[in-house]
Design a protein around this motif. Structure first.
Motif, short mmCIF file in Angstrom:
data_model
loop_
_atom_site.label_atom_id
_atom_site.label_comp_id
_atom_site.label_asym_id
_atom_site.label_seq_id
_atom_site.Cartn_x
_atom_site.Cartn_y
_atom_site.Cartn_z
N SER A 16 -17.44 10.07 25.89
CA SER A 16 -17.03 8.90 26.66
C SER A 16 -15.63 8.48 26.24
CB SER A 16 -17.99 7.74 26.42
OG SER A 16 -17.37 6.53 26.83
N SER A 19 -13.98 5.26 23.96
CA SER A 19 -13.52 5.20 22.57
C SER A 19 -12.26 6.04 22.33
CB SER A 19 -14.64 5.68 21.62
OG SER A 19 -15.72 4.77 21.67
N HIS A 41 -16.97 11.66 30.32
CA HIS A 41 -17.73 10.48 30.76
C HIS A 41 -16.77 9.29 30.87
CE1 HIS A 41 -21.53 8.15 31.09
NE2 HIS A 41 -20.90 7.22 30.37
N ASP A 43 -16.42 5.36 31.70
CA ASP A 43 -17.18 4.09 31.78
C ASP A 43 -16.37 3.05 32.54
OD1 ASP A 43 -19.66 4.54 30.33
OD2 ASP A 43 -18.37 4.91 28.60
N MET A 45 -16.25 -0.65 33.95
CA MET A 45 -16.86 -1.97 33.71
C MET A 45 -16.04 -3.04 34.42
SD MET A 45 -17.74 -1.65 29.68
CE MET A 45 -18.46 -0.16 28.98
N MET A 145 -30.10 4.37 29.46
CA MET A 145 -29.22 3.70 28.50
C MET A 145 -30.00 3.47 27.20
SD MET A 145 -26.31 3.32 29.99
CE MET A 145 -25.54 2.39 28.66
N GLY A 150 -21.94 -2.09 28.16
CA GLY A 150 -20.80 -3.00 28.03
C GLY A 150 -19.84 -2.63 26.91
N GLY A 152 -18.82 0.29 23.53
CA GLY A 152 -19.07 1.46 22.71
C GLY A 152 -19.44 1.03 21.30
N GLY A 153 -19.90 1.98 20.52
CA GLY A 153 -20.12 1.72 19.10
C GLY A 153 -21.35 0.89 18.76
N ASP A 187 -27.29 7.66 26.94
CA ASP A 187 -25.96 7.07 26.71
C ASP A 187 -26.07 5.86 25.80
OD1 ASP A 187 -23.36 6.11 26.88
OD2 ASP A 187 -23.44 5.68 29.03
N GLY A 188 -25.45 5.97 24.62
CA GLY A 188 -25.36 4.83 23.71
C GLY A 188 -25.87 5.17 22.32
N GLY A 189 -24.97 5.12 21.34
CA GLY A 189 -25.39 5.30 19.95
C GLY A 189 -25.80 6.71 19.59
N ILE A 190 -25.36 7.71 20.37
CA ILE A 190 -25.73 9.10 20.06
C ILE A 190 -24.82 9.62 18.93
CG2 ILE A 190 -25.79 11.48 20.95
CD1 ILE A 190 -28.04 9.70 22.01
N VAL A 207 -24.21 11.58 26.20
CA VAL A 207 -22.93 10.88 26.15
C VAL A 207 -22.68 10.51 24.69
CG1 VAL A 207 -21.64 8.83 26.90
CG2 VAL A 207 -23.25 9.96 28.48
N GLY A 209 -19.49 8.53 22.60
CA GLY A 209 -18.16 7.94 22.60
C GLY A 209 -17.58 7.87 21.21
N SER A 210 -18.07 6.90 20.44
CA SER A 210 -17.50 6.70 19.10
C SER A 210 -17.75 7.90 18.19
CB SER A 210 -18.04 5.41 18.47
OG SER A 210 -19.44 5.35 18.56
#
Ligand code: DX5
Ligand code: ZN
Length: 236
Positions: A16, A19, A41, A43, A45, A145, A150, A152-153, A187-190, A207, A209-210
């Motif tokens: 993503s 980040s 990816h 995002d 918003m 999700m 909203g 990342g991280g 998506d989120g915290g992977i 997904v 990001g960070s």
């Protein structure tokens, strides 16, 4: 339909750009493609559906010439429909939206496909899988999700694992009955330390990001982290 690889047994890693270094986006997406990413990816918003504001179709169009891999647009906006032609024109290959944000999710899925993109539906941690009941035939990807959308991280929400298991059963039953393939994205915290469990629960598209952009790329850091994520997922 634009060309997107469709090996159902594949593991897809989608960094993503939320980040990434926004001042060097072209360079950043080229770097993740060179490092082995399967998709970019994006995002989106709107400070309305989610409490943050990011990027629109102009930025998608600006990164399009820098990569050949698919651009995976995650719309966290309300309303949805007016943006679909704009992102399709900007080079998106997949467009995913949240059903709560569209008055007519069936119409929105159809609209995405009519614009030559794969259609995805994103479910928040508190959104039930029951919304899928009458939409399975129109889906190319289901996104669960694993954080509230909203930012990342954030930390992975563990109850997503049980939800993924049920989603995987529904998708497999659908395809076994002759339905089209549906990718299952999370998506989120992977991170490398949870991706195996997420894969084991049924996801095939991840997904990150960070986890990816948090690594410095000057010494091949993106390649190392993407390889590590893929290797860990293969353990799942
Ligand atoms: C959150 C976004 C995610 C986010 C993931 O609303 O949809 O794509 O960038 O970031 P990490 O991997 O840092 O949780
Ligand atoms: Zn996202």
């Amino acid at each position: 339909m634009q060309h997107v690889s469709d090996r159902s047994s594949a593991i897809r890693i989608a960094p993503s750009i939320l980040s990434a270094d926004f001042a060097r986006l072209g360079e950043e997406v080229r770097a993740i493609e060179a490092a082995g990413a399967d998709m970019v990816h994006v995002d989106v918003m709107d400070n309305h559906y989610v409490p943050n504001l990011t990027i629109g179709p102009l930025v998608c169009a600006a990164i399009r010439p820098h990569v050949r891999i698919p651009i995976d647009v995650h719309l966290m906006v309300q309303p949805v429909d007016a943006l679909i032609p704009l992102f399709a024109k900007a080079g998106a290959n997949l467009i995913t939206f949240h059903p709560e944000a569209s008055l007519h999710p069936d119409r929105t899925l159809t609209l995405i496909r009519e614009h030559g993109c794969r259609a995805g539906l994103a479910l928040n941690p508190a959104t039930s899988l029951s919304v899928l009941e009458h939409l399975m035939d129109k889906l190319d990807m289901l996104l669960l999700m694993s954080v509230n959308p909203g930012f990342g991280g954030q930390q992975f929400i563990a109850s997503t694992l049980a939800k993924l298991t049920v989603a995987r059963e529904r998708i497999d039953a659908h395809t076994a009955a002759g339905g089209q393939p549906i990718w299952l994205q999370v998506d989120g915290g992977i991170k490398p330390d949870n991706i195996a469990a997420v894969k084991r629960a049924g996801a095939d598209t991840f997904v990150a990001g960070s986890a990816v952009f948090g690594a410095a790329d000057d010494d091949g850091g993106y390649r190392t982290v993407i390889r590590h994520l893929r290797q860990q997922a293969q353990q799942g």
